[in-house]
Each structure stands twice: as structure tokens, then as C-alpha cells.
Design an enzyme around this catalytic site. Structure first.
Site, PDB file in Angstrom:
ATOM      1  N   LYS A 261    -125.439 -45.094 -35.885  1.00  0.00           N
ATOM      2  CA  LYS A 261    -126.757 -44.642 -35.440  1.00  0.00           C
ATOM      3  C   LYS A 261    -127.106 -43.255 -35.963  1.00  0.00           C
ATOM      4  CE  LYS A 261    -125.094 -43.626 -30.924  1.00  0.00           C
ATOM      5  NZ  LYS A 261    -123.678 -43.815 -31.305  1.00  0.00           N
TER       6      LYS A 261
ATOM      7  N   ARG B 217    -127.309 -42.247 -22.554  1.00  0.00           N
ATOM      8  CA  ARG B 217    -126.025 -42.930 -22.693  1.00  0.00           C
ATOM      9  C   ARG B 217    -125.596 -43.539 -21.375  1.00  0.00           C
ATOM     10  NH1 ARG B 217    -123.646 -40.355 -27.294  1.00  0.00           N
ATOM     11  NH2 ARG B 217    -121.589 -41.146 -27.789  1.00  0.00           N
TER      12      ARG B 217
ATOM     13  N   ARG C 143    -114.445 -41.531 -40.690  1.00  0.00           N
ATOM     14  CA  ARG C 143    -115.630 -40.687 -40.518  1.00  0.00           C
ATOM     15  C   ARG C 143    -115.282 -39.203 -40.635  1.00  0.00           C
ATOM     16  NH1 ARG C 143    -119.697 -41.307 -35.584  1.00  0.00           N
ATOM     17  NH2 ARG C 143    -117.966 -40.645 -34.282  1.00  0.00           N
TER      18      ARG C 143
ATOM     19  N   ARG D 195    -113.440 -35.322 -36.689  1.00  0.00           N
ATOM     20  CA  ARG D 195    -113.635 -34.907 -35.310  1.00  0.00           C
ATOM     21  C   ARG D 195    -112.380 -35.195 -34.492  1.00  0.00           C
ATOM     22  NH1 ARG D 195    -119.207 -37.788 -33.798  1.00  0.00           N
ATOM     23  NH2 ARG D 195    -118.010 -38.108 -31.890  1.00  0.00           N
TER      24      ARG D 195
ATOM     25  N   ARG E  91    -113.278 -44.324 -26.021  1.00  0.00           N
ATOM     26  CA  ARG E  91    -114.733 -44.169 -26.228  1.00  0.00           C
ATOM     27  C   ARG E  91    -115.424 -45.530 -26.256  1.00  0.00           C
ATOM     28  NH1 ARG E  91    -114.753 -41.068 -31.381  1.00  0.00           N
ATOM     29  NH2 ARG E  91    -116.998 -41.290 -31.349  1.00  0.00           N
TER      30      ARG E  91
HETATM   31  P1  ADP Z   1    -120.410 -41.181 -30.990  1.00  0.00           P
HETATM   32  O1  ADP Z   1    -121.726 -41.887 -30.858  1.00  0.00           O
HETATM   33  O2  ADP Z   1    -119.751 -41.464 -32.269  1.00  0.00           O
HETATM   34  O3  ADP Z   1    -119.497 -41.376 -29.818  1.00  0.00           O
HETATM   35  P2  ADP Z   1    -121.660 -38.576 -30.511  1.00  0.00           P
HETATM   36  O4  ADP Z   1    -121.630 -37.515 -31.530  1.00  0.00           O
HETATM   37  O5  ADP Z   1    -122.959 -39.213 -30.181  1.00  0.00           O
HETATM   38  O6  ADP Z   1    -120.614 -39.633 -31.039  1.00  0.00           O
HETATM   39  O7  ADP Z   1    -121.036 -38.038 -29.131  1.00  0.00           O
HETATM   40  C1  ADP Z   1    -119.799 -37.357 -29.080  1.00  0.00           C
HETATM   41  C2  ADP Z   1    -119.420 -37.012 -27.655  1.00  0.00           C
HETATM   42  O8  ADP Z   1    -120.429 -36.143 -27.092  1.00  0.00           O
HETATM   43  C3  ADP Z   1    -119.363 -38.181 -26.678  1.00  0.00           C
HETATM   44  O9  ADP Z   1    -118.105 -38.819 -26.717  1.00  0.00           O
HETATM   45  C4  ADP Z   1    -119.621 -37.473 -25.348  1.00  0.00           C
HETATM   46  O10 ADP Z   1    -118.476 -36.795 -24.889  1.00  0.00           O
HETATM   47  C5  ADP Z   1    -120.645 -36.437 -25.721  1.00  0.00           C
HETATM   48  N1  ADP Z   1    -122.041 -36.913 -25.535  1.00  0.00           N
HETATM   49  C6  ADP Z   1    -122.984 -37.069 -26.507  1.00  0.00           C
HETATM   50  N2  ADP Z   1    -124.144 -37.506 -25.986  1.00  0.00           N
HETATM   51  C7  ADP Z   1    -123.934 -37.644 -24.656  1.00  0.00           C
HETATM   52  C8  ADP Z   1    -124.735 -38.076 -23.556  1.00  0.00           C
HETATM   53  N3  ADP Z   1    -126.010 -38.481 -23.732  1.00  0.00           N
HETATM   54  N4  ADP Z   1    -124.178 -38.083 -22.313  1.00  0.00           N
HETATM   55  C9  ADP Z   1    -122.914 -37.692 -22.117  1.00  0.00           C
HETATM   56  N5  ADP Z   1    -122.102 -37.274 -23.099  1.00  0.00           N
HETATM   57  C10 ADP Z   1    -122.586 -37.249 -24.359  1.00  0.00           C
END
Ligand code: ADP
Ligand code: ZN
Length: 210
Positions: free
Chosen positions: A13, A88, A123, A156, A167
Site C-alpha cells: 500500500k 487500522r 523490504r 526496519r 504483525r
Molecule cells: P506496515 O503496513 O508494513 O505494517 P506501517 O509503516 O504502516 O507498516 O506501520 C508500522 C508500524 O507503525 C505499525 O506496526 C504500528 O506499530 C504503527 N502504526 C502505523 N499506523 C498505525 C495506526 N493507524 N494505528 C496504530 N499503529 C500504527
């Protein structure tokens, strides 16, 4: 046009949001990138978020919602935006509704679980601008160096194999219910993530325009 991109970690995404936002001339707003930036700069939100992120857990809603509200209020978001990684959870989606934010479409990018792990282990992200890369599918021109800004490109902490599974579980338990939430409003469109980034981008644009 206000869009939400939904999908498991590693579904692509963020990559699609970076492509589509340029085509549509609206910003891509990634809560993951903003949180990583906050952690790097050791802001109050960053300090509150770090331990959750490292474990692969969701950051508490109040922290994320605070960051998102500030970002959506900025001038460049007035003409529309793509939300990548937010909402989320169902409560986060309800918060968006309560804020009066109108969502036009929710694009789910679907990739089967067995492909997710390979995608995440390859990644890499830029420490400077947050752009994402993949060692096989989207390599940098110079190894370890961001094409866009020249900063270092790294793995990461939460892309390590032991964190990836947790996750994925978090996604299924907390985020996947959003599909029903938005399908019930008639806003959900599912795109199948392809091997080729440009192919997925075509399908994504068609889903947005269709
Ligand atoms: P991915 O979609 O690959 O898991 P992101 O970069 O979107 O990676 O998110 C990384 C981390 O940031 C998540 O595992 C979470 O800990 C935190 N995070 C991101 N967006 C949110 C959200 N909307 N609510 C809660 N935690 C979030
Ligand atoms: Zn960069």
C-alpha cells in the site's frame, strides 16, 4: 478525493500510495512514516510509540490520532489525500467519521499470506524521506542509497522475521474488520497485488477511477 489504502503489512500500500498520489496530485499520508519520523526525532509521540512499533503492535489510538489530525489540517491536504496505514482499527475509523472526514473510496490491496513474508524480508526504507524499496522487486539504483534523497536505505526493526508474524496476526485481528466496515458503506474496492509494481498501479488507478 479522499482515499484510504488498506492491506496487510507488505501488501504494497505504501508503494502504491507513493505512485498514485503523484498521478492525482494529492499527498500520501502514511502514519507509519510519520511515526518513524517521530521516533527518530524523539518527540513525545515518538517516545510513546517506539516500544509498540518495535514489537509489531499497534500504537495506542490517541497517539496516532493526534499525529493524523495535525497532518490532515495542513494546507496541502485540503484538496484530498491518500491515507496509508490509517485507520487500522474500527475505533480509528469511527474517529475519522466523528471528525467529519468524508471518504470517497477504500482500496484494499490483497496479497496472500505466503507472499507477504518474502516481501517483508526484502523490504528496505529510506531513513531520510521514508520511501520504500525492495531488494528484488524495487531495488535502489545504488545499493543502500535512496534514489529520491540520497540518505541511507535500511531494514526496519519490525521487518525482522520474528516480528512479521505477529504483525500479520495483528492485521487479521484488528485491521481486517475494517473491510466489512467500509463494504457496508459501499466504499470498498479490492485490488489483487501483482508481482509487477506497475501492474498493481494500473489496477489501483482503475479501481479509483471506476
Ligand atoms: P506496515 O503496513 O508494513 O505494517 P506501517 O509503516 O504502516 O507498516 O506501520 C508500522 C508500524 O507503525 C505499525 O506496526 C504500528 O506499530 C504503527 N502504526 C502505523 N499506523 C498505525 C495506526 N493507524 N494505528 C496504530 N499503529 C500504527
Ligand atoms: Zn530518501
Amino acid at each position: 478525493m479522499n482515499l484510504i489504502f488498506l492491506g496487510a503489512p507488505g501488501a504494497g500500500k505504501g508503494t502504491q500510495a507513493e505512485i498514485v498520489c503523484e498521478k492525482l496530485g494529492i499527498p500520501a499520508i502514511s502514519t507509519g512514516n510519520m511515526l518513524r519520523e517521530a521516533v527518530k526525532n524523539q518527540t513525545a509521540a515518538g517516545l510513546a510509540a517506539k516500544e509498540y512499533m518495535d514489537r509489531g503492535d499497534l500504537v495506542p489510538d490517541d497517539v496516532v490520532v493526534g499525529i493524523l489530525k495535525d497532518r490532515i489540517a495542513m494546507d496541502d491536504a485540503k484538496k484530498g489525500f491518500i491515507l496509508d496505514g490509517f485507520p487500522r482499527t474500527v475505533p480509528q475509523a469511527e474517529t475519522l467519521d466523528a471528525m467529519g472526514v468524508q471518504i470517497d473510496k477504500v482500496i484494499e490491496i490483497y496479497v496472500p499470506d505466503e507472499k507477504i513474508c518474502a516481501r517483508l524480508s526484502g523490504r528496505r526504507v529510506c531513513e531520510g524521506c521514508g520511501n520504500s524499496y525492495h531488494v528484488d522487486f524495487k531495488p535502489t539504483k545504488v545499493e543502500g542509497v535512496c534514489d529520491a534523497c540520497g540518505a541511507a536505505v535500511v531494514q526496519r526493526i519490525d521487518d525482522k522475521p520474528e516480528t512479521v508474524l505477529s504483525r500479520l496476526e495483528t492485521y487479521k485481528e484488528k485491521t481486517a474488520p475494517l473491510k466489512d466496515f467500509y463494504a457496508a458503506k459501499g466504499k470498498l474496492v479490492t485490488v489483487e497485488g501483482q508481482e509487477e509494481i506497475s501492474e498493481t498501479a494500473k489496477l489501483t488507478m482503475a479501481a479509483i477511477e471506476g
